[in-house]
Scaffold this motif. Sequence first.
Motif, PDB file in Angstrom:
ATOM      1  N   ASN A  15      -7.404 104.764  47.411  1.00 12.33           N
ATOM      2  CA  ASN A  15      -7.740 103.970  47.314  1.00 12.33           C
ATOM      3  C   ASN A  15      -8.980 103.510  48.560  1.00 12.33           C
ATOM      4  OD1 ASN A  15      -8.757 101.515  46.166  1.00 12.33           O
ATOM      5  ND2 ASN A  15      -6.858 100.196  47.137  1.00 12.33           N
ATOM      6  N   LEU A  16      -9.748 104.513  48.400  1.00 11.28           N
ATOM      7  CA  LEU A  16     -11.114 103.842  49.073  1.00 11.28           C
ATOM      8  C   LEU A  16     -11.940 104.055  48.614  1.00 11.28           C
ATOM      9  CD1 LEU A  16     -12.650 105.399  51.659  1.00 11.28           C
ATOM     10  CD2 LEU A  16     -11.732 107.244  51.342  1.00 11.28           C
ATOM     11  N   GLN A  17     -12.544 103.099  49.541  1.00 13.78           N
ATOM     12  CA  GLN A  17     -14.109 102.840  48.826  1.00 13.78           C
ATOM     13  C   GLN A  17     -15.442 103.688  50.071  1.00 13.78           C
ATOM     14  OE1 GLN A  17     -15.812  98.866  49.202  1.00 13.78           O
ATOM     15  NE2 GLN A  17     -16.810  99.207  47.592  1.00 13.78           N
ATOM     16  N   PRO A  78      -6.590 113.601  60.533  1.00 13.36           N
ATOM     17  CA  PRO A  78      -5.491 113.813  59.090  1.00 13.36           C
ATOM     18  C   PRO A  78      -4.722 112.357  59.618  1.00 13.36           C
ATOM     19  CG  PRO A  78      -6.290 115.680  60.511  1.00 13.36           C
ATOM     20  CD  PRO A  78      -6.532 114.799  61.745  1.00 13.36           C
ATOM     21  N   ASN A  79      -4.772 112.150  57.959  1.00 16.10           N
ATOM     22  CA  ASN A  79      -3.528 110.973  57.967  1.00 16.10           C
ATOM     23  C   ASN A  79      -4.072 109.596  58.285  1.00 16.10           C
ATOM     24  OD1 ASN A  79      -2.328 112.989  56.069  1.00 16.10           O
ATOM     25  ND2 ASN A  79      -1.133 113.948  57.927  1.00 16.10           N
ATOM     26  N   ALA A  80      -5.003 109.589  58.964  1.00 15.92           N
ATOM     27  CA  ALA A  80      -5.423 108.190  59.975  1.00 15.92           C
ATOM     28  C   ALA A  80      -5.450 106.576  58.852  1.00 15.92           C
ATOM     29  CB  ALA A  80      -6.893 108.036  60.121  1.00 15.92           C
ATOM     30  N   LEU A  81      -5.850 107.330  57.776  1.00 14.39           N
ATOM     31  CA  LEU A  81      -5.628 106.359  56.231  1.00 14.39           C
ATOM     32  C   LEU A  81      -4.734 105.613  56.133  1.00 14.39           C
ATOM     33  CD1 LEU A  81      -8.971 106.625  54.291  1.00 14.39           C
ATOM     34  CD2 LEU A  81      -8.340 105.336  56.534  1.00 14.39           C
ATOM     35  N   PHE A  82      -3.374 106.815  55.884  1.00  9.13           N
ATOM     36  CA  PHE A  82      -2.377 106.450  55.360  1.00  9.13           C
ATOM     37  C   PHE A  82      -1.419 105.698  56.766  1.00  9.13           C
ATOM     38  CE2 PHE A  82      -3.178 109.759  52.348  1.00  9.13           C
ATOM     39  CZ  PHE A  82      -2.678 109.454  51.888  1.00  9.13           C
ATOM     40  N   GLU A  83      -2.234 106.267  57.873  1.00  6.59           N
ATOM     41  CA  GLU A  83      -1.284 105.527  59.194  1.00  6.59           C
ATOM     42  C   GLU A  83      -2.485 104.044  59.417  1.00  6.59           C
ATOM     43  OE1 GLU A  83       0.976 105.452  63.441  1.00  6.59           O
ATOM     44  OE2 GLU A  83       0.698 107.397  61.496  1.00  6.59           O
ATOM     45  N   VAL A  84      -2.602 104.017  59.425  1.00  6.32           N
ATOM     46  CA  VAL A  84      -3.545 102.516  59.119  1.00  6.32           C
ATOM     47  C   VAL A  84      -3.004 100.876  57.864  1.00  6.32           C
ATOM     48  CG1 VAL A  84      -5.693 101.372  58.825  1.00  6.32           C
ATOM     49  CG2 VAL A  84      -5.843 103.058  60.138  1.00  6.32           C
ATOM     50  N   ALA A  85      -3.015 102.198  56.866  1.00  5.49           N
ATOM     51  CA  ALA A  85      -2.690 101.699  55.793  1.00  5.49           C
ATOM     52  C   ALA A  85      -0.950 101.092  55.908  1.00  5.49           C
ATOM     53  CB  ALA A  85      -2.212 102.025  54.439  1.00  5.49           C
ATOM     54  N   GLN A  86       0.061 101.977  57.058  1.00  9.23           N
ATOM     55  CA  GLN A  86       1.652 101.142  56.987  1.00  9.23           C
ATOM     56  C   GLN A  86       1.549 100.224  57.776  1.00  9.23           C
ATOM     57  OE1 GLN A  86       3.065 104.989  58.556  1.00  9.23           O
ATOM     58  NE2 GLN A  86       3.704 106.414  56.584  1.00  9.23           N
ATOM     59  N   ARG A  87       0.131 100.004  58.591  1.00  9.14           N
ATOM     60  CA  ARG A  87       0.459  98.926  59.624  1.00  9.14           C
ATOM     61  C   ARG A  87      -0.429  97.915  58.823  1.00  9.14           C
ATOM     62  NH1 ARG A  87       1.959 103.340  61.581  1.00  9.14           N
ATOM     63  NH2 ARG A  87       3.515 102.998  63.862  1.00  9.14           N
TER      64      ARG A  87
END
Length: 261
Positions: A15-17, A78-87
């Motif tokens: 879900n990236l813009q 790597p995986n920064a967006l998933f890490e941010v989304a979790q928080r």
Amino acid sequence: MEETLLSVIGQNYPNLQLIIIDGGSTDNSLSIIKRYQHQIDYWISEKDKGQSHAINKGLDKADGELTSFLNSDDLLMPNALFEVAQRYVQGKKQIITGSWLEGPNMQEAIKREVLTPFTIENFILNIGLFGQPGTFWSTNSDLRFNEDYHFCLDFEFFYRLLIDDYKIVATLQPLGFFRTQPEAKTTLKQDVKLKEIIRFLENNRKFHSNIGNDMHLLAARNTRSLYRLQLLKNWKNSKLDFCSTLWSAIKYDPRVLIRGI
């Protein structure tokens, strides 16, 4: 630029813009953009009024719940967006950040940590607590970057978020990579940076009476640093200007001649 772009696309976040605001580049930036345009939601290449103006143009197009920007030399880890989304907590005013890597390249990069405590006073007196690459904030449609700032634009923007009761949420995982510039380019920017720090501190210390004197002393220290930088430039370029600047510096504070204070 391509490495930066791939560090975002390679997140494979569902879900990236992705928005690119290019300032009318004459290098190969346009060919890179067009190569990946099927993965870009919006892009434009035209002259702007500076970095803050360019970011604001991007914010006008963005409609996600979390927002960030990335300069063309920097990277997402790597995986920064998933890490941010979790928080991320929906409906909360958050600045989500983490440690970051910094250096001329990934091989020589060192890890930087977020500073604590997360108070507005600590944020001001340290001129920031976290790096910009990999820092996200809950979207606020009313806030834009101050286009009078060119180097400290992120510091001034995050200050206003904290004033608006945003809370800092930090992870130990590196989220971004900040690419340091060659010394000559950094020196040119340092002049602007010091002037903006001084202006910010003097303009805002009236709002923070508990640390107003500390802000004044910090502004004075940065003014001494600015004089030293100007003296160095003038020594190389104009001995006459050097003498004039030296006289002004000594009148301001003789400690200008003592490095480190």
